[in-house]
Design a protein around this motif. Structure first.
Motif, PDB file in Angstrom:
ATOM      1  N   HIS A 189     -22.950  26.224   2.211  1.00 49.18           N
ATOM      2  CA  HIS A 189     -22.776  24.847   1.728  1.00 49.18           C
ATOM      3  C   HIS A 189     -21.483  24.268   2.327  1.00 49.18           C
ATOM      4  N   LEU A 190     -21.325  22.958   2.200  1.00 45.86           N
ATOM      5  CA  LEU A 190     -20.237  22.268   2.901  1.00 45.86           C
ATOM      6  C   LEU A 190     -19.248  21.610   1.946  1.00 45.86           C
ATOM      7  N   ALA A 191     -18.057  21.357   2.475  1.00 51.42           N
ATOM      8  CA  ALA A 191     -17.062  20.557   1.747  1.00 51.42           C
ATOM      9  C   ALA A 191     -16.288  19.736   2.756  1.00 51.42           C
ATOM     10  N   VAL A 192     -15.766  18.618   2.292  1.00 50.15           N
ATOM     11  CA  VAL A 192     -14.957  17.758   3.166  1.00 50.15           C
ATOM     12  C   VAL A 192     -13.570  17.613   2.545  1.00 50.15           C
ATOM     13  N   TRP A 193     -12.548  17.942   3.356  1.00 44.72           N
ATOM     14  CA  TRP A 193     -11.161  17.875   2.924  1.00 44.72           C
ATOM     15  C   TRP A 193     -10.317  17.440   4.122  1.00 44.72           C
ATOM     16  N   ASN A 194      -8.997  17.497   3.949  1.00 46.11           N
ATOM     17  CA  ASN A 194      -8.080  17.218   5.060  1.00 46.11           C
ATOM     18  C   ASN A 194      -7.381  18.487   5.531  1.00 46.11           C
ATOM     19  N   TYR A 195      -7.556  19.559   4.765  1.00 42.87           N
ATOM     20  CA  TYR A 195      -6.875  20.820   5.066  1.00 42.87           C
ATOM     21  C   TYR A 195      -7.735  21.978   4.582  1.00 42.87           C
ATOM     22  N   PHE A 196      -7.789  23.045   5.373  1.00 43.24           N
ATOM     23  CA  PHE A 196      -8.374  24.312   4.931  1.00 43.24           C
ATOM     24  C   PHE A 196      -7.327  25.409   5.149  1.00 43.24           C
ATOM     25  N   GLN A 197      -7.441  26.488   4.382  1.00 49.00           N
ATOM     26  CA  GLN A 197      -6.529  27.607   4.623  1.00 49.00           C
ATOM     27  C   GLN A 197      -6.694  28.126   6.058  1.00 49.00           C
ATOM     28  N   SER A 198      -7.899  27.973   6.604  1.00 48.56           N
ATOM     29  CA  SER A 198      -8.189  28.466   7.955  1.00 48.56           C
ATOM     30  C   SER A 198      -7.749  27.508   9.065  1.00 48.56           C
ATOM     31  N   THR A 199      -7.160  26.347   8.694  1.00 47.06           N
ATOM     32  CA  THR A 199      -6.705  25.376   9.705  1.00 47.06           C
ATOM     33  C   THR A 199      -5.699  26.049  10.650  1.00 47.06           C
ATOM     34  N   ASP A 200      -5.965  25.879  11.942  1.00 40.82           N
ATOM     35  CA  ASP A 200      -5.202  26.617  12.944  1.00 40.82           C
ATOM     36  C   ASP A 200      -4.001  25.819  13.476  1.00 40.82           C
ATOM     37  N   THR A 201      -2.891  25.893  12.757  1.00 40.62           N
ATOM     38  CA  THR A 201      -1.631  25.310  13.255  1.00 40.62           C
ATOM     39  C   THR A 201      -0.520  26.338  12.992  1.00 40.62           C
ATOM     40  N   PRO A 202       0.539  26.339  13.796  1.00 38.86           N
ATOM     41  CA  PRO A 202       1.637  27.270  13.543  1.00 38.86           C
ATOM     42  C   PRO A 202       2.254  27.053  12.152  1.00 38.86           C
ATOM     43  N   GLU A 203       2.328  25.788  11.748  1.00 34.66           N
ATOM     44  CA  GLU A 203       2.905  25.455  10.424  1.00 34.66           C
ATOM     45  C   GLU A 203       2.063  26.076   9.308  1.00 34.66           C
ATOM     46  N   ASN A 204       0.730  26.049   9.485  1.00 36.32           N
ATOM     47  CA  ASN A 204      -0.138  26.596   8.446  1.00 36.32           C
ATOM     48  C   ASN A 204      -0.060  28.120   8.381  1.00 36.32           C
ATOM     49  N   LYS A 205       0.047  28.731   9.530  1.00 33.40           N
ATOM     50  CA  LYS A 205       0.162  30.197   9.579  1.00 33.40           C
ATOM     51  C   LYS A 205       1.375  30.642   8.748  1.00 33.40           C
ATOM     52  N   ALA A 206       2.501  29.960   8.978  1.00 30.57           N
ATOM     53  CA  ALA A 206       3.741  30.282   8.247  1.00 30.57           C
ATOM     54  C   ALA A 206       3.599  29.960   6.758  1.00 30.57           C
ATOM     55  N   PHE A 207       2.933  28.812   6.458  1.00 30.13           N
ATOM     56  CA  PHE A 207       2.743  28.361   5.077  1.00 30.13           C
ATOM     57  C   PHE A 207       1.908  29.373   4.284  1.00 30.13           C
ATOM     58  N   VAL A 208       0.773  29.795   4.851  1.00 31.52           N
ATOM     59  CA  VAL A 208      -0.131  30.743   4.172  1.00 31.52           C
ATOM     60  C   VAL A 208       0.586  32.071   3.933  1.00 31.52           C
ATOM     61  N   GLU A 209       1.308  32.512   4.940  1.00 27.92           N
ATOM     62  CA  GLU A 209       2.050  33.790   4.840  1.00 27.92           C
ATOM     63  C   GLU A 209       3.061  33.747   3.685  1.00 27.92           C
ATOM     64  N   LYS A 210       3.832  32.655   3.628  1.00 29.41           N
ATOM     65  CA  LYS A 210       4.852  32.514   2.586  1.00 29.41           C
ATOM     66  C   LYS A 210       4.212  32.364   1.199  1.00 29.41           C
ATOM     67  N   TYR A 211       3.100  31.636   1.160  1.00 24.59           N
ATOM     68  CA  TYR A 211       2.396  31.398  -0.101  1.00 24.59           C
ATOM     69  C   TYR A 211       1.902  32.724  -0.693  1.00 24.59           C
ATOM     70  N   LYS A 212       1.277  33.534   0.154  1.00 25.34           N
ATOM     71  CA  LYS A 212       0.734  34.819  -0.296  1.00 25.34           C
ATOM     72  C   LYS A 212       1.859  35.789  -0.688  1.00 25.34           C
ATOM     73  N   LYS A 213       2.957  35.710   0.024  1.00 31.86           N
ATOM     74  CA  LYS A 213       4.102  36.572  -0.277  1.00 31.86           C
ATOM     75  C   LYS A 213       4.640  36.252  -1.679  1.00 31.86           C
ATOM     76  N   LYS A 214       4.645  34.951  -2.002  1.00 31.02           N
ATOM     77  CA  LYS A 214       5.174  34.531  -3.303  1.00 31.02           C
ATOM     78  C   LYS A 214       4.184  34.730  -4.453  1.00 31.02           C
ATOM     79  N   TYR A 215       2.895  34.408  -4.217  1.00 31.77           N
ATOM     80  CA  TYR A 215       1.926  34.388  -5.324  1.00 31.77           C
ATOM     81  C   TYR A 215       0.925  35.542  -5.331  1.00 31.77           C
ATOM     82  N   GLY A 216       0.938  36.369  -4.276  1.00 34.45           N
ATOM     83  CA  GLY A 216       0.007  37.507  -4.238  1.00 34.45           C
ATOM     84  C   GLY A 216      -0.957  37.377  -3.072  1.00 34.45           C
TER      85      GLY A 216
END
Length: 316
Positions: A189-216
């Protein structure tokens, strides 16, 4: 919803905060709107919404309709079929969103084959699923909110209807909701947003890493999380530019401010106090992430009142 108004009033009058970040659902935002206006406060609202609103005391960092619903309908008509069934929770966002979708379908050659609303928290979708089976839409456009999504998708799967039979396009199902419902239930099934966790940018890579480090490491990011995160950064940049926490000075300084967010560069549109954003359509994978099928290529200028669409001129 009155709790949101009550807490916003306390934050502004008693705690004397410089800005409020939050709200969830349009009903909560509409409850806070008169409070922030009367107290000349500043609310940064991070969730996609139905448009048709602009307040001098609110900055909208989630998508408005021309950055989510309208491009999704056009894409679906081109790629998935003309026959639409509209399903939503019974409150302001789905009602307004579907009014817009119906006007767009009429203008772009789509066909409405069904429209149903259920109360927030509703859990029995057997009758509606029978109607979907009967009318055989190409697309179910889903504006359900909260736990109703869990019930609807599980019952849809139990009825033997998969993404191969009908495309369900959602506007309130992000990675966090998939975690609760199950990637196996939603796959395809589909969804429409402006951002996905899988969005491929250097900023997102760093963001996801830090987020998981803090929250699990089992935790996920999603669109409203990203929009709340960059809202704080946009506000901070406006404060720096204004050299003050004063609401009027911050608002004046905010126009045109950009920030390299995890999902791409975002920019404040001073005229509407909404945000320029890239639009993305993704397919839900069994692992709970999105595979991006389409994006707008560049940030889309917010148009909350759909002034640039001739078919929307009679909507209000």
């Amino acid at each position: 919803w009155p709790t949101f108004a009550e807490k916003a009033k306390k934050l502004l009058q008693k705690d004397k905060v410089a800005a409020i970040f939050g709200g969830w659902t349009s009903a909560s935002r509409k409850a806070m709107l008169p409070v922030v206006e009367q107290n000349n406060g500043l609310l940064w609202y991070p969730v996609q919404y139905e448009g048709m609103e602009s307040s001098p005391n609110i900055f909208y960092t989630g998508a408005t309709t021309n950055q989510q619903i309208v491009p999704a309908v056009s894409w679906l008509l081109e790629n998935r079929g003309k026959r639409f069934f509209l399903l939503g929770s019974d409150y302001v966002f789905p009602r307004t969103a579907n009014k817009i979708i119906k006007a767009q379908l009429k203008a772009e050659g789509g066909q409405l084959v069904g429209e149903e609303y259920t109360p927030l928290g509703h859990t029995d979708y057997s009758t509606i699923i029978s109607k979907i089976k009967e009318v055989k839409p190409d697309v179910v456009f889903n504006t359900l909110n909260g736990d109703s999504n869990v019930a609807f998708f599980k019952q849809l799967k139990d009825a033997g209807i998969t993404a191969k039979d009908v495309t369900v396009m959602s506007v309130s199902i992000a990675e966090e909701e998939i975690r609760g419902i199950g990637g196996d239930v939603l796959a395809g099934h589909l969804a429409v947003w402006n951002y996905f966790q899988s969005t491929d940018t250097p900023e997102n890579k760093a963001f996801v890493e830090k987020y998981k480090k803090k929250y699990g490491k089992e935790r996920v990011t999603d669109d409203p999380i990203e929009a709340a995160y960059f809202a704080v950064h946009l506000w901070a940049e406006a404060v720096k530019k204004a050299g003050s926490f004063d609401v009027d000075k911050v608002k004046k300084a905010a126009d045109g401010i950009e920030y390299k967010a995890p999902g791409g560069t975002v920019k404040i549109d001073g005229e509407t106090q909404h945000t320029w954003k890239i639009v993305r359509i993704g397919e839900i994978q069994a692992n709970g992430q999105f595979k991006e099928l389409w994006n707008s290529g560049k940030a889309v200028k917010p148009d909350p009142y759909l002034k640039s669409y001739p078919w929307a001129k009679n909507l209000n």
